[in-house]
Design an enzyme around this catalytic site. Structure first.
Site, mmCIF file in Angstrom:
data_model
loop_
_atom_site.group_PDB
_atom_site.id
_atom_site.type_symbol
_atom_site.label_atom_id
_atom_site.label_comp_id
_atom_site.label_asym_id
_atom_site.label_seq_id
_atom_site.Cartn_x
_atom_site.Cartn_y
_atom_site.Cartn_z
ATOM 1 C CG HIS A 52 -2.753 0.607 1.062
ATOM 2 N ND1 HIS A 52 -2.033 1.053 -0.053
ATOM 3 C CD2 HIS A 52 -3.303 0.385 1.519
ATOM 4 C CE1 HIS A 52 -3.804 1.965 -0.421
ATOM 5 N NE2 HIS A 52 -4.188 0.813 0.886
ATOM 6 N NE ARG A 53 6.487 0.149 1.806
ATOM 7 C CZ ARG A 53 7.505 -0.563 2.163
ATOM 8 N NH1 ARG A 53 8.319 0.505 2.752
ATOM 9 N NH2 ARG A 53 7.917 -1.477 1.227
#
Length: 453
Positions: A424-425
């Protein structure tokens, strides 16, 4: 002149290796590049070639011992003129205990990590090793009860087998020197090892990973202790690193893949393809490559130190493979350039190589996106864990016939579930969802891929 050969760095900075089997014994004459030993790293089984032509004078580690990179492995007696500028060796004239420095082999430059002799993995109290032959694969501990040692005959040939068979013997705790080959070639096969294992009571066999079963009051085993090493150790470290550095998000999609399965059935009947066996994994791989072209954020790497996100313009597609040594994820290099047929061949070759323990260390690093086919185990879905350094991994579930809405009616269709985990980064929820939906669309209607390939 005596020359010592130091264990080289076998790739990607691996700090140590375990001696699986020696192919030479003290006093043997060897030629240049002759295989002298097989060692197991955290990633693969590697054959070590001889850097000299000469006579083996001493082996500095026994089968089953773990040797640090840069530590002495074997000593040769060679002609003085042949020893000049020999790579990876240290002259016997050096002072005892003097620390070696400099490169060990062309392309390898790791120095010794510590002084002193190589260490052996901690053995349990009931273990003892067999000294029948230096080339025997020592899957200690062997028999817990005393038994007579086989007499060593002069000129006796060491056991001949293949790496998968030696790995099986190690798992079963079978001493290959005690197994008789059934075929005319004299090579010990899997069936020979399994047949021998059946003749030995489980209570008298050592486990391949030096396991010790603690007996219950009724004589049965209550616990088994297994040292963490090799692929299992490497996998555990990688998964912990991935779980605690990359914020995982997983999204699921159930897809009607009837059209894809019908296409594969037609391809299997196509005479022009001969014996080519194309499975759904090859089609999914192609769909993923096409989807990564449209959604490159999933084909990227997070560089914390540099403060950058690196997007790849190629796809090194990792394929998870269950092997006797544990889970490996070798990759198909430049998969985006391949057709479905080429991907099918590459995946098959990759899996066969991984199961035989011959995957090169370089094939286990450098992947950009991975696929794991949990459907082969009858599993519908799961939450795959990212390989460190990758932004996404797709899990392919089992294809099942089940009632499904089709053209306004309920019909029996072939359905599978896809699970996409992403970092999700690098990837937002919308990007991950669109990527997964695109892959699903290609599997729902494989003809769409012709417009994009």
């Amino acid at each position: 002149m005596i020359e010592r050969f130091l264990l080289p760095d076998l790739g990607e900075g691996l700090p140590e290796a375990e001696i699986v089997q020696w192919h030479v014994a003290e006093g043997d004459a060897v030629v240049l590049n002759q295989t002298i030993a097989e060692v197991e790293t955290a990633k693969a089984i590697v054959e070590i070639p001889s850097p000299h032509a000469g006579v083996v004078r001493s082996l500095h580690a026994a089968a089953g011992e773990v040797v640090d990179v840069g530590a002495p492995l074997i000593s040769f007696e060679i002609a003085a003129e042949a020893s000049a500028d020999a790579p990876g060796s240290a002259s016997a004239s050096e002072a005892p205990g003097e620390e070696e420095s400099g490169p060990n082999l062309v392309g390898y430059g790791a120095a010794a990590r510590r002084a002193g002799p190589p260490r052996r993995r901690a053995r349990t109290h009931g273990a003892r090793r067999s000294d029948v032959d230096t080339a025997v694969l020592e899957a200690a501990p062997h028999d817990a009860r005393p038994r007579p040692e086989p007499a060593e005959e002069p000129g006796r040939e060491r056991p001949r087998s293949t790496p998968p068979v030696r790995a099986l013997a190690k798992r079963l705790g079978v001493d290959l020197s005690l197994v008789e080959a059934s075929g005319v070639t004299g090579i010990i096969t899997r069936e020979d090892v399994e047949a021998y294992a059946e003749t030995v009571a489980p209570s008298r066999r050592g486990d391949a990973v030096s396991a010790v079963a603690l007996s219950a009051p009724d004589g049965g085993a209550r616990t088994t202790r297994m040292p963490i090493r090799g692929v299992r150790k490497h996998t555990a470290e990688a998964m912990v690193r991935s779980a605690f550095t990359a914020p995982h998000v997983t999204t699921f999609l159930t897809v009607d893949v009837t059209e894809t399965m019908d296409l594969l059935a037609r391809l299997r009947e196509d005479r022009e393809l001969g014996e080519e066996k194309i499975g759904i994994l090859a089609v999914v791989s192609k769909a993923v490559c096409l989807a990564l072209r449209r959604h490159p954020e999933l084909n990227a790497r997070w560089e914390q130190d540099a403060g950058e996100i690196i997007q790849h313009h190629y796809v090194n597609l990792g394929i998870a493979a269950a092997t006797p040594r544990g889970l490996l994820v070798p990759h198909v290099a430049d998969a985006e350039r391949m057709s479905v047929i080429e991907l099918s061949r590459a995946i098959r070759d990759l899996a066969d190589t991984a199961r035989s323990g011959r995957t090169a260390p370089g094939a286990l690093t450098g992947g950009t996106f991975s696929i794991t086919n949990v459907g082969v185990f009858g599993i519908d879905a799961g939450t795959p864990i990212l390989n460190p350094g990758e932004a996404g991994i797709l899990a392919l579930g089992a294809v099942r016939r089940q009632p499904w809405e089709h053209r306004g009616e309920v019909a029996l269709r072939q359905v599978t579930t896809l699970a996409l985990s992403f970092d999700h980064r690098l990837v937002d929820g919308e990007q991950g969802a669109r990527f997964l939906a695109f892959v699903g669309d290609l599997l729902r209607d494989p003809a769409r891929g012709l417009m994009l390939a």
